[in-house]
Every structure is written in C-alpha cells, then in structure tokens.
Design a protein around this motif. Structure first.
Motif, PDB file in Angstrom:
ATOM      1  N   SER A 177       0.826  -1.206   0.000  1.00 49.12           N
ATOM      2  CA  SER A 177       0.000   0.000   0.000  1.00 49.12           C
ATOM      3  C   SER A 177       0.862   1.259   0.000  1.00 49.12           C
ATOM      4  O   SER A 177       0.629   2.181  -0.795  1.00 49.12           O
ATOM      5  CB  SER A 177      -0.916  -0.009   1.223  1.00 49.12           C
ATOM      6  OG  SER A 177      -1.661   1.184   1.283  1.00 49.12           O
ATOM      7  N   ARG A 178       1.860   1.298   0.873  1.00 47.08           N
ATOM      8  CA  ARG A 178       2.735   2.474   0.930  1.00 47.08           C
ATOM      9  C   ARG A 178       3.520   2.635  -0.365  1.00 47.08           C
ATOM     10  O   ARG A 178       3.697   3.749  -0.863  1.00 47.08           O
ATOM     11  CB  ARG A 178       3.671   2.376   2.130  1.00 47.08           C
ATOM     12  CG  ARG A 178       2.956   2.574   3.457  1.00 47.08           C
ATOM     13  CD  ARG A 178       3.918   2.777   4.633  1.00 47.08           C
ATOM     14  NE  ARG A 178       5.076   1.908   4.645  1.00 47.08           N
ATOM     15  CZ  ARG A 178       5.170   0.763   5.312  1.00 47.08           C
ATOM     16  NH1 ARG A 178       4.155   0.331   6.028  1.00 47.08           N
ATOM     17  NH2 ARG A 178       6.282   0.055   5.275  1.00 47.08           N
ATOM     18  N   GLY A 179       3.988   1.529  -0.924  1.00 47.59           N
ATOM     19  CA  GLY A 179       4.730   1.592  -2.182  1.00 47.59           C
ATOM     20  C   GLY A 179       3.873   2.082  -3.328  1.00 47.59           C
ATOM     21  O   GLY A 179       4.302   2.918  -4.128  1.00 47.59           O
ATOM     22  N   ARG A 180       2.656   1.575  -3.427  1.00 42.66           N
ATOM     23  CA  ARG A 180       1.743   2.027  -4.486  1.00 42.66           C
ATOM     24  C   ARG A 180       1.419   3.509  -4.335  1.00 42.66           C
ATOM     25  O   ARG A 180       1.374   4.247  -5.319  1.00 42.66           O
ATOM     26  CB  ARG A 180       0.459   1.209  -4.457  1.00 42.66           C
ATOM     27  CG  ARG A 180       0.605  -0.164  -5.043  1.00 42.66           C
ATOM     28  CD  ARG A 180      -0.696  -0.936  -4.975  1.00 42.66           C
ATOM     29  NE  ARG A 180      -0.601  -2.196  -5.669  1.00 42.66           N
ATOM     30  CZ  ARG A 180      -1.434  -3.193  -5.504  1.00 42.66           C
ATOM     31  NH1 ARG A 180      -2.455  -3.096  -4.667  1.00 42.66           N
ATOM     32  NH2 ARG A 180      -1.271  -4.319  -6.173  1.00 42.66           N
ATOM     33  N   ASP A 181       1.186   3.935  -3.092  1.00 43.62           N
ATOM     34  CA  ASP A 181       0.894   5.354  -2.854  1.00 43.62           C
ATOM     35  C   ASP A 181       2.057   6.240  -3.292  1.00 43.62           C
ATOM     36  O   ASP A 181       1.855   7.240  -3.983  1.00 43.62           O
ATOM     37  CB  ASP A 181       0.593   5.607  -1.372  1.00 43.62           C
ATOM     38  CG  ASP A 181      -0.764   5.101  -0.934  1.00 43.62           C
ATOM     39  OD1 ASP A 181      -1.591   4.768  -1.829  1.00 43.62           O
ATOM     40  OD2 ASP A 181      -1.000   5.027   0.281  1.00 43.62           O
ATOM     41  N   LYS A 182       3.273   5.874  -2.890  1.00 43.52           N
ATOM     42  CA  LYS A 182       4.452   6.663  -3.260  1.00 43.52           C
ATOM     43  C   LYS A 182       4.651   6.673  -4.770  1.00 43.52           C
ATOM     44  O   LYS A 182       4.976   7.716  -5.346  1.00 43.52           O
ATOM     45  CB  LYS A 182       5.699   6.130  -2.563  1.00 43.52           C
ATOM     46  CG  LYS A 182       5.755   6.477  -1.104  1.00 43.52           C
ATOM     47  CD  LYS A 182       7.041   5.967  -0.478  1.00 43.52           C
ATOM     48  CE  LYS A 182       7.048   6.252   1.009  1.00 43.52           C
ATOM     49  NZ  LYS A 182       8.267   5.756   1.651  1.00 43.52           N
ATOM     50  N   MET A 183       4.460   5.513  -5.397  1.00 38.82           N
ATOM     51  CA  MET A 183       4.595   5.447  -6.860  1.00 38.82           C
ATOM     52  C   MET A 183       3.567   6.360  -7.525  1.00 38.82           C
ATOM     53  O   MET A 183       3.880   7.099  -8.449  1.00 38.82           O
ATOM     54  CB  MET A 183       4.405   4.012  -7.364  1.00 38.82           C
ATOM     55  CG  MET A 183       5.527   3.065  -7.072  1.00 38.82           C
ATOM     56  SD  MET A 183       6.938   3.239  -8.151  1.00 38.82           S
ATOM     57  CE  MET A 183       6.264   2.746  -9.722  1.00 38.82           C
TER      58      MET A 183
END
Length: 168
Positions: free
Chosen positions: A146-152
């Motif tokens: 979730s955090r990775g997708r948000d940052k991307m």
C-alpha cells in the motif's frame, strides 16, 4: 530429474525479470539468477511438491539477494550501472519516457516496498506467497504494498518527488 530441470527452465524468464527489476544491471541480474538456480538444483530434494516450485525459486532468489546485500557495503556499482530493459519492439519516445519515470519512481522506494510491489504487481504472487517468501507477516506485505503504491502514484502524478535512496 530431467522433468525437474524442465520445470526450472520454465521459470527462468520470471526470475530474470525480477532480478533485473531488483538490480537494474543485466550482468548482476544474470549472476543472481544463476546463483538461484544452482542453489535450487542443489536443494531439489527439499522441495515438497512441484506446485511449490515457483514460490520456492523466488524465495531462494530473495534469500540470495539479501545475503549478497548484507555482505556488501552497498557498492555504487550495484545500483548505478543501469542496463536497458529487454523489449521486443522499441517503444515510442513518450512510452520510453514514461518507462524511465516508472523506473525512477521504483528507485525512490525503500527496498522492502519495491520488493513487495514487484512480486505482487509484476510477478503476480498472492500476498500469502509473498509473506512466506520474505518471511514476514501478511499484514506487513499489505502495508508495504500500500505504501509503495501510494508513493509510486504520487511520484508519477508529479505531486511528490521523494529523494532517491542514498548509496553508501
């Protein structure tokens, strides 16, 4: 044994894709895949069922990668030597720029988030499989994803320009 070797060969393209995503260097990625396959062949007798082969191989690759990472003092050569991705047809200029943006965005993610994002989004593993491969709870996988997708997403929309990871 020949059937097992054939099954291993079927997974080489996925292993190479994942290794290249992690390392961004064709030669280093090929070395990682080779080390993974050598260990897999050495430990083939520990495989429970053939259905577990793909996650088992990715677990081996993850462990080899982490062990290398720990042994190294993050050499600049490891991440700075970027190789071109294998594509069947040269992308248009806009597609190539977009692809480079995605790679840059991936480079901004912490290793844990990038790893989970690649395993789930690119390689298509289920959360539970990724949790077992990385030896973390499934909630940790979901959180990192979730955090990775948000940052991307923020990076790709231009709303956020996170700093690149430092190479020491």
């Amino acid at each position: 044994m020949p059937a097992a070797v054939s099954k291993l060969e079927e997974n080489i393209p996925s292993l190479r894709r994942y290794a290249r995503s992690l390392l961004r260097n064709v030669a280093d990625a090929d070395d990682l895949v080779q080390d993974c396959l050598v260990r897999a062949l050495d430990r083939m007798d520990t495989l429970r069922t053939e259905g577990d082969l793909r996650p088992w191989l990715f677990t081996i690759m993850h462990n080899v990668f982490v062990n290398r990472w720990r042994r190294m003092t993050l050499s600049a050569r490891f991440f700075s030597n970027r190789g071109d991705a294998d594509v069947a047809v040269a992308p248009s200029q806009e597609d190539k720029l977009q692809f480079q943006d995605v790679l840059r965005a991936l480079d901004t993610l912490p290793e844990e988030q990038r790893e989970v994002l690649l395993l789930v989004a690119v390689e298509g593993f289920q959360y539970g499989e990724v949790a077992r491969m990385l030896d973390v709870p499934i909630g940790t996988v979901m959180s990192r994803l979730s955090r990775g997708r948000d940052k991307m997403g923020h990076f790709m929309q231009g709303r956020e320009r996170p700093m690149l990871r430092r190479v020491k």
